[in-house]
Enzyme design. Structure first.
Site, PDB file in Angstrom:
ATOM      1  N   SER A  45       0.850  -1.202   0.000  1.00 48.91           N
ATOM      2  CA  SER A  45       0.000   0.000   0.000  1.00 48.91           C
ATOM      3  C   SER A  45       0.881   1.245   0.000  1.00 48.91           C
ATOM      4  O   SER A  45       0.414   2.349  -0.302  1.00 48.91           O
ATOM      5  CB  SER A  45      -0.927   0.005   1.220  1.00 48.91           C
ATOM      6  OG  SER A  45      -0.200  -0.297   2.396  1.00 48.91           O
ATOM      7  N   ASP A  83       5.784  -6.854   2.443  1.00 50.07           N
ATOM      8  CA  ASP A  83       5.022  -7.400   1.312  1.00 50.07           C
ATOM      9  C   ASP A  83       5.916  -7.699   0.116  1.00 50.07           C
ATOM     10  O   ASP A  83       6.769  -6.878  -0.245  1.00 50.07           O
ATOM     11  CB  ASP A  83       4.000  -6.357   0.838  1.00 50.07           C
ATOM     12  CG  ASP A  83       2.623  -6.602   1.406  1.00 50.07           C
ATOM     13  OD1 ASP A  83       2.393  -7.671   2.002  1.00 50.07           O
ATOM     14  OD2 ASP A  83       1.774  -5.691   1.260  1.00 50.07           O
ATOM     15  N   LYS A 112       5.054 -11.230   3.296  1.00 49.06           N
ATOM     16  CA  LYS A 112       3.619 -11.501   3.073  1.00 49.06           C
ATOM     17  C   LYS A 112       3.392 -11.546   1.576  1.00 49.06           C
ATOM     18  O   LYS A 112       3.981 -10.760   0.833  1.00 49.06           O
ATOM     19  CB  LYS A 112       2.758 -10.405   3.709  1.00 49.06           C
ATOM     20  CG  LYS A 112       1.260 -10.569   3.395  1.00 49.06           C
ATOM     21  CD  LYS A 112       0.374  -9.717   4.283  1.00 49.06           C
ATOM     22  CE  LYS A 112       0.202  -8.297   3.842  1.00 49.06           C
ATOM     23  NZ  LYS A 112      -0.378  -8.129   2.477  1.00 49.06           N
ATOM     24  N   GLU A 114       0.114 -12.344  -1.504  1.00 48.98           N
ATOM     25  CA  GLU A 114      -1.324 -12.507  -1.742  1.00 48.98           C
ATOM     26  C   GLU A 114      -1.608 -13.810  -2.494  1.00 48.98           C
ATOM     27  O   GLU A 114      -0.826 -14.204  -3.351  1.00 48.98           O
ATOM     28  CB  GLU A 114      -1.847 -11.324  -2.562  1.00 48.98           C
ATOM     29  CG  GLU A 114      -1.744 -10.002  -1.826  1.00 48.98           C
ATOM     30  CD  GLU A 114      -2.244  -8.813  -2.656  1.00 48.98           C
ATOM     31  OE1 GLU A 114      -2.866  -9.014  -3.727  1.00 48.98           O
ATOM     32  OE2 GLU A 114      -2.011  -7.673  -2.204  1.00 48.98           O
ATOM     33  N   GLU A 181      -8.711  -9.894   4.044  1.00 47.50           N
ATOM     34  CA  GLU A 181      -9.157  -8.529   3.702  1.00 47.50           C
ATOM     35  C   GLU A 181     -10.578  -8.505   3.149  1.00 47.50           C
ATOM     36  O   GLU A 181     -10.927  -9.259   2.237  1.00 47.50           O
ATOM     37  CB  GLU A 181      -8.175  -7.928   2.673  1.00 47.50           C
ATOM     38  CG  GLU A 181      -8.509  -6.500   2.291  1.00 47.50           C
ATOM     39  CD  GLU A 181      -7.343  -5.722   1.707  1.00 47.50           C
ATOM     40  OE1 GLU A 181      -6.205  -6.225   1.701  1.00 47.50           O
ATOM     41  OE2 GLU A 181      -7.580  -4.584   1.254  1.00 47.50           O
TER      42      GLU A 181
HETATM   43  O1  KIV Z   1      -0.324  -3.423   1.694  1.00 51.72           O
HETATM   44  C1  KIV Z   1      -1.009  -3.402   2.713  1.00 51.72           C
HETATM   45  O2  KIV Z   1      -1.091  -2.381   3.389  1.00 51.72           O
HETATM   46  C2  KIV Z   1      -1.704  -4.626   3.102  1.00 51.72           C
HETATM   47  C3  KIV Z   1      -2.696  -4.640   4.173  1.00 51.72           C
HETATM   48  C4  KIV Z   1      -3.125  -5.946   4.672  1.00 51.72           C
HETATM   49  C5  KIV Z   1      -3.181  -3.499   4.817  1.00 51.72           C
HETATM   50  O3  KIV Z   1      -1.459  -5.615   2.524  1.00 51.72           O
END
Ligand code: KIV
Length: 279
Positions: A45, A83, A112, A114, A181
């Site tokens: 984000s 991420d 993290k 997706e 989410e």
């Molecule tokens: O990129 C991000 O902020 C996220 C969230 C779970 C808020 O992946």
């Protein structure tokens, strides 16, 4: 010593809720860490709230490494998760492992990514080399928005079943937690009761094991998108704009800087200088 992945897993066992907040820069990350937040998430984000992109698609590994390094210099207590950005892990398991390694070298404790069951093999490979992984299901900003926009996920029995199955497969693949989410309160609760790893909700109700928010949403600094789930604890944008307006007025009127803000030269030296230049 900062928190570890095991500490976060234990919090679910001990029925203690987990607080997660996004962080991208040294100054705000230091404040989040001092406030005792459990996990700092360098989310992609960042592309929107820090770099001004429309969505997270344009975020690169270089961006994520730079933000991760800044946050790692700030954190003392929290776990640091970063991420993997769009297309840094989807094309091959090799990409996923190399790029996870880069984030760890930049200072992250875990990565993290997706995706549901389709990512299970990739997650296993990353976990097998010793890098902890947080999964991310439900709305997946890197891809869901390409086809559907921002929509609540798992609203029908079949799509809810798929989410539950995804969560189970991510757990089997070895994730230490899963971000969920924009899923209904009910489905998020079932997911949390089904898997043993902590479920970190964003827009997914109160029954998750923890919550995550984008720090700019919480502080009221980002206006482009205002999700219903993002509770604003203050309106910092208003205070910042007011302070900047006051500064501009002070500069224009000469009120700033005042004596306490400048440095003075010794009188004697000043006199000598004046003589030298003949003024
Ligand atoms: O990129 C991000 O902020 C996220 C969230 C779970 C808020 O992946």
């Amino acid at each position: 010593m900062h928190k570890t992945v095991q500490d976060i897993i234990n919090m679910k066992k001990e029925k203690r809720k987990i607080s997660v907040i996004t962080s991208y820069d040294y100054t705000l990350a230091s404040l989040c860490d001092k406030a005792g937040i459990d996990v700092l998430l360098v989310g992609d984000s960042a592309g929107m709230v820090m770099l001004g992109y429309e969505n997270t698609i344009s975020v690169t590994m270089d961006h994520m490494c730079m933000f991760t390094e800044a946050v790692s210099r700030a954190r003392k207590n929290a776990l640091l998760v970063s991420d993997l950005p769009f297309m840094s892990y989807q094309a091959s398991i090799e990409d996923a492992m190399n790029n996870s390694g880069k984030l760890i070298k930049a200072g992250a404790d875990a990565v993290k990514l997706e995706g549901g069951s389709i990512m299970a093999e990739t997650i296993s490979a990353i976990v097998d080399v010793g890098i902890p992984v947080m999964g991310h299901i439900g709305l997946q900003p890197q891809t869901t928005i390409l086809s559907q926009g921002y929509k609540v996920q798992g609203k029908t029995k079949d799509t809810a079943m798929k989410l539950i199955q995804d969560a189970k497969e991510l757990e089997d693949a070895g994730v230490f937690s899963i971000a969920v989410e924009m899923v209904s309160n009910e489905v998020a609760q079932i997911i949390s009761e089904t898997v043993s790893v902590p479920i970190i909700g964003i827009g997914s109700g109160v029954n998750c094991d923890g919550q995550v928010l984008v720090v700019q949403d919480l502080l009221g600094m980002y206006d482009k998108i205002k999700p219903k789930f993002a509770k604003r604890y203050m309106n910092l944008a208003e205070d910042i704009e007011k302070s900047l307006g006051d500064y501009k007025k002070d500069v224009e009127s000469g009120i700033f800087p005042a004596k306490e803000h400048w440095f003075s030269m010794n009188e004697e030296e000043l006199e000598k200088l004046r003589e030298e230049i003949g003024s």
